[in-house]
Design an enzyme around this catalytic site. Structure first.
Site: not given
Length: 335
Positions: A133, A154, A166, A238
């Site tokens: 991540s 991800h 992702e 993130n």
């Protein structure tokens, strides 16, 4: 279009490295969509715990999905039957697998070491992906020779519930690898009873089943959505989320507002389901700290990535959030 279908059909066996929350969740989603899965961990106890976690999750899903008890039991049994366990990553991959998904702890050198050993053992066609991540996919891939066959996948916790994946492409990821990594998780969108994929190309429809090669009509696909991002720090979610959490902590540090008021403001004013401090506690303050330090090290001139003492002090004192019983909130009396 046809090249993508060819790649998708080739992915039948998936090896998942790491039997923790993320790894077991990825294994469950893959097995439930009729892929053969090898769940690998160097700890036999972790493997047993991971398989038990998967089975419990499937039982909950089956109760909601099927009214007939026999159907529910068959669904659980079939999915669990698609999963094998192993403590030998090199041997498992060397015996033949189409896709390796790594979901171990966020340690760059450890990931490089594992992928290097697998690169030497895996068949030439095997694709590699990391569920990291926060780490650079490109930096992980520096340890291997098949960099064109490496990308990022991800997932989000809990994997069976969260609908987003992702897909990360490095500068060296090939078109075929990217298409496969992006397309294979369309299988995760399927109704778990039938598992067919529906493609639309102008007015022509092609129906393809990962179970067999026959053309079979199937209802509307539902489930996960894939988004694409370059190999940038934190990818999409993130990269936006972590600076937001850090700025919330800086506001408390400056005395601008209280933890409770910031959480209330973001829930009621922005419509967020959780405030930033509730989310920090849920994710784990140590996890956020780890990500922040990594980004600050690699990008020292980016102020958004600088660690915040309000978080660092809590980590140092062992207040990590929900998992430790205390973070920005106290969870000691909650079951």
């Amino acid at each position: 279009m046809h090249a993508t279908v060819r790649c998708l059909a080739a992915v039948q066996h998936i090896t998942v490295l790491g039997a923790g929350l993320m790894g077991s969740g990825i294994a469950q989603v893959a097995a439930a969509t009729n892929h053969k899965v090898a769940l690998v961990d160097n700890s036999a106890d972790a493997l047993d715990a991971g398989l038990k976690r998967i089975e419990n999750s499937l039982v909950r899903v089956s109760k909601k999905k099927f009214q007939d008890e026999e159907e529910a039991q068959n669904f659980v049994a079939t999915t669990m039957g698609n999963i094998e366990k192993s403590t030998d990553a090199v041997g498992t991959v060397g015996n033949g697998t189409d896709l390796v998904i790594e979901a171990i702890k966020e340690d760059l050198e450890l990931k490089r070491k594992i992928f290097k050993s697998l690169d030497e053992a895996a068949p030439p066609h095997t694709l590699f992906a990391s569920n990291t991540s926060s780490l650079s996919i490109g930096k992980i891939a520096e340890a291997i020779t098949r960099r064109d066959k490496m990308g990022g996948l991800h997932f989000f916790n809990p994997v069976p519930v969260m609908k987003l994946v992702e897909v990360i492409r490095t500068l060296e990821t090939s078109d075929d690898t990217f298409a496969t990594l992006k397309g294979i998780w369309i299988f995760s969108q399927q109704n778990l009873e039938m598992l067919q994929v529906k493609w639309a190309d102008s007015l022509n429809f092609l129906f393809m089943s990962p179970i067999n090669s026959t053309e079979t009509a199937f209802g509307e696909a539902v489930g996960k959505t894939t988004v694409v991002c370059k190999d940038t720090p934190g990818f999409i979610v993130n990269r936006l989320l972590v600076p937001y959490l850090l700025e919330a902590a800086r506001m408390v540090e400056r005395g601008d507002a209280t933890v409770e008021d910031i959480d209330t403001a973001m829930k009621l004013g922005a419509g967020y389901p959780m405030g930033p401090f509730q989310l920090l506690d849920y994710v784990g303050l140590d996890t956020t700290s780890f990500i922040t330090h990594g980004w600050a090290r690699d990008y020292p001139n980016v102020d958004l990535f600088k660690p915040v003492s309000e978080i660092e002090d809590k980590v140092a004192s062992g207040e990590l959030g929900v998992k430790s019983g205390k973070g920005f909130y106290d969870y000691s009396n909650k079951k």
